[in-house]
Design a protein around this motif. Structure first.
Motif, short mmCIF file in Angstrom:
data_model
loop_
_atom_site.label_atom_id
_atom_site.label_comp_id
_atom_site.label_asym_id
_atom_site.label_seq_id
_atom_site.Cartn_x
_atom_site.Cartn_y
_atom_site.Cartn_z
N PHE A 128 0.82 -1.21 0.00
CA PHE A 128 0.00 0.00 0.00
C PHE A 128 0.86 1.25 0.00
O PHE A 128 0.43 2.29 -0.49
CB PHE A 128 -0.97 -0.01 1.18
N THR B 48 -1.10 -9.38 -2.71
CA THR B 48 -2.12 -10.30 -2.23
C THR B 48 -2.14 -11.57 -3.07
O THR B 48 -2.21 -12.68 -2.54
CB THR B 48 -3.51 -9.64 -2.26
N ARG B 49 -2.06 -11.40 -4.39
CA ARG B 49 -2.09 -12.59 -5.25
C ARG B 49 -0.87 -13.47 -5.02
O ARG B 49 -0.92 -14.67 -5.21
CB ARG B 49 -2.20 -12.17 -6.72
N ARG C 283 -17.32 -13.30 -10.94
CA ARG C 283 -16.24 -12.66 -10.19
C ARG C 283 -15.99 -11.24 -10.70
O ARG C 283 -15.54 -10.38 -9.95
CB ARG C 283 -14.97 -13.51 -10.25
N ALA D 204 -0.49 -3.40 -4.33
CA ALA D 204 -1.16 -4.13 -3.24
C ALA D 204 -1.86 -5.39 -3.75
O ALA D 204 -1.75 -6.46 -3.13
CB ALA D 204 -2.16 -3.22 -2.55
N ASP D 205 -2.57 -5.27 -4.88
CA ASP D 205 -3.31 -6.45 -5.34
C ASP D 205 -2.36 -7.56 -5.78
O ASP D 205 -2.63 -8.74 -5.60
CB ASP D 205 -4.26 -6.07 -6.47
N ALA E 169 -10.67 -3.66 -1.68
CA ALA E 169 -10.73 -4.50 -2.87
C ALA E 169 -9.31 -4.85 -3.34
O ALA E 169 -9.03 -6.01 -3.67
CB ALA E 169 -11.50 -3.80 -3.98
N SER E 170 -8.40 -3.89 -3.34
CA SER E 170 -7.05 -4.25 -3.77
C SER E 170 -6.38 -5.15 -2.75
O SER E 170 -5.57 -6.01 -3.12
CB SER E 170 -6.19 -3.03 -4.10
N ALA E 171 -6.75 -5.00 -1.47
CA ALA E 171 -6.20 -5.92 -0.47
C ALA E 171 -6.71 -7.34 -0.68
O ALA E 171 -6.14 -8.30 -0.19
CB ALA E 171 -6.56 -5.44 0.94
N MET E 172 -7.81 -7.49 -1.41
CA MET E 172 -8.35 -8.82 -1.72
C MET E 172 -7.82 -9.34 -3.05
O MET E 172 -8.27 -10.36 -3.55
CB MET E 172 -9.88 -8.78 -1.78
N GLY E 173 -6.89 -8.62 -3.65
CA GLY E 173 -6.27 -9.09 -4.88
C GLY E 173 -6.96 -8.62 -6.15
O GLY E 173 -6.67 -9.11 -7.24
N VAL E 174 -7.88 -7.66 -6.03
CA VAL E 174 -8.56 -7.14 -7.23
C VAL E 174 -7.73 -6.00 -7.81
O VAL E 174 -7.51 -5.00 -7.13
CB VAL E 174 -9.96 -6.60 -6.87
N PRO E 175 -7.24 -6.13 -9.05
CA PRO E 175 -6.49 -5.02 -9.66
C PRO E 175 -7.45 -3.90 -10.02
O PRO E 175 -8.22 -4.01 -10.97
CB PRO E 175 -5.88 -5.64 -10.92
N ALA F 78 -8.80 -13.90 -6.98
CA ALA F 78 -7.60 -14.32 -7.71
C ALA F 78 -7.43 -15.84 -7.74
O ALA F 78 -6.57 -16.35 -8.46
CB ALA F 78 -6.37 -13.67 -7.09
#
Ligand SMILES: Nc1ncnc2c1ncn2[C@@H]1O[C@H](COP(=O)(O)OP(=O)(O)OP(=O)(O)O)[C@@H](O)[C@H]1O
Ligand SMILES: [Mg+2]
Lengths: 254, 380
Positions: free
Chosen positions: A52, A76-77, B251, A72-73, B266-272, A105
């Motif tokens: 972040f 996470t992935r 999804r 960040a995304d 959302a980005s913390a959940m892996g969503v770009p 993901a």
């Protein structure tokens, strides 16, 4: 080999040195706590670890990959998921949908299969829902699955945030003050849940102020003060470390 | 005991403020007497509605419970389809040409509103220039048809691809902005497109517009009759409902809604996040492109006048009126806002005024839209 290697990470906000030259490493399937007074830089360290914010200096190596500077995304992935100090749920979605988003993901449905509703797509969606339900059960939230996330009581919201991090499939889970605002009963429950998460083979880093909790759960503790790491060790070592006592109680206290 | 009078006086105050405000707005048009009458009528109406509302709302919750049970047995898109399809199929048999004409227009607006709903309702990106994509779709189609002589079924895919691409290319720089700033830039984009169409005489024929666009054909038959065209539009409306509904319950749709709810989470959940916003804008533009083609082929003539800022506002109102994020709500919103002006023909000049007043009333009494409420519906 260690799962996470933090080498000389610093983050400056203008003149403020939020964290300065932090290094430590972490083995798989352990629980580490990061403690320190308010403003010590704990959350900033989490923000650096999860992409972040970009560290001013230093490298972060996770499972053999240098992830410093990743978004960040992407982090996470790759397998690091976190919760937030000031809970961030998708308030208008249902509890189970929150956990379904987290599996974003882990599934691979493309536009074509979505529009034509192929068998594989339906199968994937069914398993996403099932997996989400399993994580809700794991965190004791299954009865609230169809409720709106924003309407949950505070403690349940914290547990939902954790369920979400687990559902991302991450192997390293970062929890920012998971027991904040909880009563002693809920705190005990949380301690058991975090131990269960370790039993799943996951690695956990917790930021926590409750010393009884920290001493009871941690395999290792890192202490920050004014952005600097002042101590690291097993709970017993930290408890008697004069530097730590000084940071918490002030110089005159001993 | 004190709660009841306080509630009553608050209702009184609110109704008098709203009706006074509407009356003042009408004053320059109809004079003092009419304004006073309007004040009286509105005042009583709002008062009655509010009081009726307090009586009805507990009963509404009961109705909602029944509806909830129904929802569980029918997957979302099929539910809307049935509700919509049965009366829609019959329209050309029972209605006069004038009504079919309005229905065709309503169909085109439904597609537009469903497209904008993806951007504003699901993803939470306020777009005040959506008409730009509608215009690009219509003009691409018209130019391909009149200049290159492409027929409906070959011009349409090309025009839609151009529109989608335009949506994508514009979104790349615009999405660096957030919230109000993004809204302003989209507004600017809408105006730029219209002004360009208006001034690029050599290419778009400027304010004179493009005429003699050929009517669509289907397996060799020219779809010139109104009912034939009606079924063509209906077909695309159905496709839009099914496709958008399905994407929403995947999804991709979940990622959009998550972005609207909390982008950081959302980005913390892996969503770009940037990628999914681009998807949303392009996907929305895709439907505007289809609507643009249908519009151009229906009118056989287009000019920049059809693509003003007010048009963007109208489409946005359709989305908000029915309830952000709900497919059924958006359809109802579009139908109401197409039919309403037709009913209010005589008071044509107050149309915008009435629309504005209506939206304000809606914001006061039902900020979630007529059918909004449960926005997310990936439930089974
Ligand atoms: N985005 C930012 N911009 C400027 N300064 C910041 C920013 N984020 C954090 N800081 C500063 O960095 C320091 C460390 O903050 P941080 O939130 O990491 O502390 P913390 O250890 O998590 O404290 P707490 O226990 O209160 O949560 C503080 O002085 C804070 O004001
Ligand atoms: Mg903090």
């Amino acid at each position: 080999m260690s799962l996470l290697d933090i080498r000389g990470v610093s983050k400056h906000f203008g003149g403020i040195r939020a964290i300065e030259d932090i290094s430590f490493s972490l083995k798989s399937s352990t629980i580490m706590s990061i403690i320190g007074p308010n403003g010590a830089g704990k959350t900033t360290l989490f923000n650096c670890l999860t992409g972040f914010i970009k560290p001013t200096k230093g490298t972060i190596v996770f499972a053999g990959t240098d992830i410093s500077g990743f978004s960040a995304d992407r982090v996470t992935r790759l397998g690091i998921a976190r919760t937030f100090q000031n809970i961030r749920l998708f308030g208008g979605m249902t509890v189970i949908e929150n956990v379904m988003v987290a599996q974003h993901a882990t599934i691979r449905s493309n536009l074509f299969s979505i529009i034509t509703r192929t068998g594989t797509f339906k199968e994937t969606e069914r398993s996403v829902r099932e997996t989400a339900y399993e994580y809700l059960e794991f965190m004791g939230l299954e009865s609230a699955a169809e409720h709106t996330a924003g309407s949950l009581p505070y403690g349940a919201q914290r547990r939902l945030e954790i369920a979400r991090t687990l559902a991302t499939g991450a192997s390293l889970i970062l929890l920012d003050e998971p027991t904040a605002g909880m009563n002693p009963l809920e705190t005990d429950g949380m301690m058991q849940m975090i131990k269960n998460i370790r039993e799943m083979g996951k690695t956990v880093i917790i930021i926590e102020h409750d010393m009884k909790f920290v001493m009871g759960i941690s395999d290792r503790i890192v202490v920050l003060d004014h952005g600097v790491k002042i101590a690291e060790g097993m709970p017993k070592e930290i408890k008697n470390n004069p530097l730590v006592i000084e940071a918490y109680l002030g110089k005159e206290a001993h | 005991m004190t709660a009841v009078p306080r509630y009553f006086s608050r209702t009184l105050l609110r109704s008098s403020i709203i009706s006074l405000w509407s009356a003042v707005l009408f004053l320059p048009f109809k004079g003092l007497q009419a304004s006073l009458m309007l004040f009286g009528v509105l005042f009583l109406l709002i008062l009655l509605l509010t009081l009726a509302g307090t009586w009805v709302s507990p009963r509404l919750t009961m109705a909602a419970a029944v509806r909830e049970r129904m929802h569980r047995h029918l997957p979302a898109d099929r539910r809307y389809l049935l509700l919509f399809l049965l009366p829609a199929l019959g329209v050309p048999f029972i209605a006069q040409n004038y009504i079919i004409d309005v229905a065709v227009l309503a169909g085109i607006y439904i597609i537009l509103a469903l497209g904008l709903n993806v951007v504003v309702g699901y993803t939470g990106l306020l777009n005040l220039g959506f008409v730009a994509y509608y215009a690009i779709g219509a003009y691409s189609f018209a130019l391909l048809n009149t200049r290159l002589g492409l027929g409906f079924w070959s011009a349409m895919p090309v025009a839609v691809v151009i529109t989608t691409l335009a949506g994508f290319l514009f979104a790349v720089p615009a999405l660096r902005l957030k919230g109000d700033y993004l809204a302003l830039v989209t507004l600017g984009f809408g105006e730029i497109v219209r002004i360009t169409l208006n001034n690029w005489d050599s290419f778009t024929n400027g304010p004179n517009g493009i005429g003699s666009i050929s009517a669509p054909t289907f397996v060799g038959i020219s779809l010139v009759t109104l009912s034939a065209y009606y079924y063509l539009v209906l077909f695309f409306v159905l496709v839009a409902i099914v496709v958008i509904g399905r994407v929403q319950r995947s999804r991709i749709g979940r990622a959009w809604i998550a972005l609207r709810e909390d982008e950081i989470a959302a980005s913390a959940m892996g969503v770009p996040s940037t990628m999914y916003k681009l998807y949303a804008v392009s996907f929305g533009a895709f439907w505007a492109g289809i609507a643009g083609c249908l519009f151009a082929a229906k009118m056989r003539f287009i000019s920049p006048e059809s693509f003003t800022f007010m048009e963007s506002v109208l489409i946005l109102c359709m989305v908000i009126l029915g309830g952000l994020g709900s497919i059924g709500g958006v359809i109802v919103g579009a139908v109401i806002l197409v039919i309403l002006p037709e009913i209010l023909r005589e008071v044509q000049m107050y149309r915008m005024l009435a629309l504005g007043a209506g939206i304000v009333l809606l914001m006061i009494f039902r900020p979630q839209g007529l059918f909004g409420g449960r926005v997310v519906s990936s439930r089974h």
